[in-house]
Motif scaffolding. Structure first.
Motif, short mmCIF file in Angstrom:
data_model
loop_
_atom_site.label_atom_id
_atom_site.label_comp_id
_atom_site.label_asym_id
_atom_site.label_seq_id
_atom_site.Cartn_x
_atom_site.Cartn_y
_atom_site.Cartn_z
N HIS A 166 -6.08 -19.38 74.44
CA HIS A 166 -5.40 -20.60 74.03
C HIS A 166 -4.31 -21.02 75.03
N LEU A 167 -4.11 -20.25 76.06
CA LEU A 167 -3.10 -20.58 77.06
C LEU A 167 -3.61 -21.75 77.92
N ASP A 168 -3.00 -22.92 77.76
CA ASP A 168 -3.43 -24.11 78.49
C ASP A 168 -2.36 -24.54 79.48
N ASP A 169 -2.58 -25.69 80.10
CA ASP A 169 -1.64 -26.17 81.13
C ASP A 169 -0.25 -26.41 80.56
N THR A 170 -0.18 -26.92 79.33
CA THR A 170 1.14 -27.22 78.73
C THR A 170 1.97 -25.95 78.58
N ALA A 171 1.38 -24.91 78.02
CA ALA A 171 2.12 -23.66 77.83
C ALA A 171 2.40 -22.98 79.16
N PHE A 172 1.44 -23.03 80.10
CA PHE A 172 1.64 -22.34 81.37
C PHE A 172 2.70 -23.04 82.22
N ASN A 173 2.84 -24.33 82.08
CA ASN A 173 3.92 -25.03 82.78
C ASN A 173 5.29 -24.60 82.26
N VAL A 174 5.36 -24.25 80.98
CA VAL A 174 6.61 -23.70 80.43
C VAL A 174 6.89 -22.33 81.05
N PHE A 175 5.85 -21.53 81.30
CA PHE A 175 6.03 -20.26 82.00
C PHE A 175 6.64 -20.51 83.37
N SER A 176 6.18 -21.56 84.05
CA SER A 176 6.65 -21.85 85.40
C SER A 176 8.13 -22.22 85.42
N THR A 177 8.59 -22.92 84.39
CA THR A 177 9.97 -23.39 84.38
C THR A 177 10.94 -22.45 83.67
N SER A 178 10.46 -21.66 82.72
CA SER A 178 11.38 -20.83 81.91
C SER A 178 11.42 -19.37 82.34
N LEU A 179 10.33 -18.82 82.82
CA LEU A 179 10.31 -17.42 83.24
C LEU A 179 10.60 -17.35 84.74
N ASN A 180 11.84 -17.57 85.06
CA ASN A 180 12.21 -17.71 86.48
C ASN A 180 12.25 -16.38 87.23
N VAL A 181 12.49 -15.27 86.53
CA VAL A 181 12.63 -13.98 87.22
C VAL A 181 11.35 -13.16 87.12
N LEU A 182 10.26 -13.77 86.70
CA LEU A 182 9.00 -13.05 86.54
C LEU A 182 8.49 -12.56 87.89
N GLU A 183 8.15 -11.29 87.96
CA GLU A 183 7.65 -10.69 89.19
C GLU A 183 6.20 -10.22 89.08
N ARG A 184 5.74 -10.03 87.87
CA ARG A 184 4.38 -9.51 87.68
C ARG A 184 3.79 -10.16 86.44
N ILE A 185 2.58 -10.70 86.57
CA ILE A 185 1.90 -11.32 85.44
C ILE A 185 0.45 -10.85 85.44
N GLU A 186 -0.02 -10.50 84.25
CA GLU A 186 -1.40 -10.02 84.07
C GLU A 186 -2.02 -10.79 82.90
N LEU A 187 -3.10 -11.51 83.18
CA LEU A 187 -3.74 -12.37 82.19
C LEU A 187 -5.22 -12.04 82.10
N LEU A 188 -5.70 -11.95 80.87
CA LEU A 188 -7.13 -11.74 80.62
C LEU A 188 -7.68 -12.94 79.84
N GLY A 189 -8.54 -13.71 80.50
CA GLY A 189 -9.19 -14.83 79.84
C GLY A 189 -8.41 -16.12 79.80
N PRO A 190 -7.64 -16.52 80.83
CA PRO A 190 -6.98 -17.83 80.82
C PRO A 190 -7.95 -18.93 81.24
N PHE A 191 -8.88 -19.27 80.37
CA PHE A 191 -9.95 -20.20 80.72
C PHE A 191 -9.46 -21.63 80.92
N LEU A 192 -8.40 -22.03 80.23
CA LEU A 192 -8.02 -23.43 80.15
C LEU A 192 -7.05 -23.88 81.24
#
Length: 603
Positions: free
Chosen positions: A305-331
């Protein structure tokens, strides 16, 4: 005599029809007899009338059929002269069947229809439900030729005659298909195929040996929390490991929802793992980013269910993120991916599985804005090709690389060139299902350009040979012993490959997977017990030579000069799926889980 019985007619009815005796002829003869009896009762009837009637009856008997007595009881005696046939008078007529012959005919019909002996002997109706040819024998006349036009006897609409056209029950004409179906008869119905009794399927017991231990207090608390997760207001400070354990327990029945996921959110979190985000819609994932702003590591499994709208929030809010692991981000589409890479220049780990929209522009942006990437996983990426590998060559600091399970294999030259650029720093490499790789990949790529690999996955590579793999490990002295090796599903590998692997890395291997090595011998398997002193997990499924004695040698070692030596003393998990020689009587050892023992005894 024809045995082609159709429709609900019995064998006797079909036999009489072939002989020319139908309901019409029977009715005609009955009318003739009635008329003669009326003439006998008239006063002018002479004494010769009964003689003529008897003579007519005798001639009927002589012909072989007594149409006036067709319905007489079965227990009535049949005169001997009824079986005599005047062949000169009627050469085409056939003999009337006796009861024994009629019973034999019925048995043959039942056998033809797939019925078993000893069934219902009184059943005379055929299981075949298609329209009988006798339906055409009506006063409406013969069936019109196919393709001609007729008027329906019920709706009076004109229709085209086909081979499925049926006569009306009143005999006044023929019916169109719609009226025939409305009358409860389907002209298109196919005959019922007799059901065959399926042979009993042999059941197998799959035995799993596992030591039963009492759960710890922590495990009991985790189970209790998981059971009542919707009634808990806050988890409190229970530690990262316990939070992950609760998340993993909830994922077993997909109990993580947008109503209880807030229990795992905290602004002080620096790491968050959700093992099953199937039931988390896009707004719930946006909330995750708002309530966990200090995350440096994020893992989301089954995040469809992770789409562009939610992932753009990741880009702006999780500023100190250094590692991300995603299984099945189809959208997620390429613009969202590129925005994320642009806003996270300090990204060190990018591990993605199953993202069909991830393309070459995304890789180019990743390499350009995140040069410090150390862990890279592009697994099951449909668009991956040689152009991807050319861009990855620019990431000189890679230590973990997974480019497995592509839609189409990358070329061997492209992968060798990639290893020439970054191979010296790699500690983990996964190139599974790149079917174009041959033994040259081992010698020109790994042997020449790697020296620090600790984990290697080379499963599903059909072009590898037993001799080539064995020779490669014999010569691979520049690289230290491996800790993890997965070479499963390479069915041509055997003794030479396994001996080379164990001589090179046997004393340091902790995980070994040779599932599908069907031709490896028992002698080579015994070497695992002699050298695998650090072995923790071992998968030898579908190795045909494995038996109880080899398993015993692995668990207990072998005697040499009166002393017990060898054995995989650190072994924790053993998988023997498809090894038919391993029985439920194989030895067991405390602390070792054995999975996949197939005993042939039924349940």
């Amino acid at each position: 005599m024809s045995n082609n019985v159709r429709g609900p007619s019995s064998a006797l009815t079909e036999f009489l029809r072939d002989a020319g005796i139908t309901a019409t002829t029977i009715a005609r003869r009955a009318a003739t007899r009635t008329r003669e009896e009326q003439q006998q009762q008239q006063p002018e009837a002479g004494p010769s009338r009964p003689a003529n009637t008897n003579r007519r009856r005798r001639s009927t008997r002589a012909s072989g059929y007594a149409s006036d007595e067709l319905d007489e009881p079965e227990n009535s005696a049949v005169p001997e002269d009824a079986m005599q046939v005047d062949e000169a008078a009627s050469p085409t007529k056939k003999r009337k069947l006796t009861k024994a012959a009629e019973a034999k005919l019925k048995a043959q019909e039942k056998k033809k229809l797939g019925k078993k002996d000893g069934g219902d002997e009184d059943e005379e109706e055929d299981a075949y439900t298609a329209p009988s040819k006798s339906l055409w024998a009506t006063s409406a006349g013969p069936k019109p030729p196919v393709g001609s036009f007729e008027k329906c006897a019920i709706c009076e609409k004109q229709f085209t005659v086909t081979k499925y056209t049926m006569a009306s029950s009143s005999g006044s004409g023929f019916l169109c298909h719609q009226c025939a179906k409305a009358g409860g008869v389907d002209p298109f119905k196919k005959p019922a195929v007799p059901k065959k009794r399926k042979a009993p399927v042999e059941k197998r017991n799959i035995t799993k040996f596992e030591e039963k231990r009492f759960p710890t207090l922590v495990n009991i608390c985790i189970q209790l929390i998981t059971k009542h997760i919707n009634d808990i207001e806050v988890l409190g400070d229970i530690g990262v490991l316990n939070v992950e354990a609760i998340s993993k327990a909830l994922s077993k029945n997909r109990g993580l929802t947008q109503d209880n996921v807030h229990l795992f959110y905290n602004t002080s979190n620096d790491s968050l793992t959700l093992f099953d985000a199937t039931n988390l819609p896009s707004p719930a994932l946006e909330t995750l980013a708002y309530h966990n702003r200090n995350l440096t590591s994020l893992r989301l499994d089954f995040c469809g269910h992770l789409d562009d709208t939610a992932f753009n929030v990741f880009s702006t809010s999780l500023n100190v993120l250094e590692r991300i692991e995603l299984l099945g981000p189809f959208l997620i589409r390429p613009p969202a991916w590129k925005k994320f890479f642009t806003t996270h220049p300090n990204l060190e780990g990018f591990l993605v599985t199953q993202s069909p929209r991830f393309d070459i522009e995304c890789v180019t942006t990743l390499v350009e804005h995140c040069p410090g990437i150390k862990d890279l996983r592009l697994k099951e990426i449909g668009k991956i090709d040689d152009a991807f590998l050319e861009q990855i060559q620019e990431l000189g600091g890679l230590r973990h690389l997974d480019i497995s399970d592509p839609s189409h294999s990358c070329s061997e030259d492209a992968i060798v060139s990639l290893l020439a650029a970054i191979g010296s720093g790699l500690s983990y490499l996964n190139v599974s299902k790149h079917s174009a790789l041959t033994d040259a990949f081992l010698t020109d790529g790994l042997l020449a350009h790697t020296g620090n690999l600790a984990a290697l996955t080379i499963s599903y590579l059909p072009e590898l040979t037993d001799a080539g793999v064995g020779a490669f490990f014999d010569e691979w002295a520049s690289n230290g012993p491996l800790n993890i090796l997965d070479a499963s599903r390479n069915d041509v590998l055997g003794d030479l490959a396994l001996e080379g692997i164990l001589k090179h890395s046997g004393h340091k291997l902790m995980q070994l997977n040779i599932n599908g090595w069907k031709d490896v011998g028992a002698d080579a398997l015994n070497i695992i017990g002699r050298l695998g002193v650090e072995m923790r997990k071992l998968d030898v499924g579908f190795c045909r030579a494995l038996d109880d004695f080899v398993v015993k040698m692995w668990l207990e070692g072998e005697k040499k000069r009166g002393a017990q030596t060898g054995g995989c003393r650190a072994l924790e998990e053993l998988k023997v799926w498809g090894c038919n020689r391993v029985t439920s009587a194989c030895p067991r050892k405390k602390g070792v889980v054995i999975q996949g023992i197939e005993s042939q005894a039924s349940r």
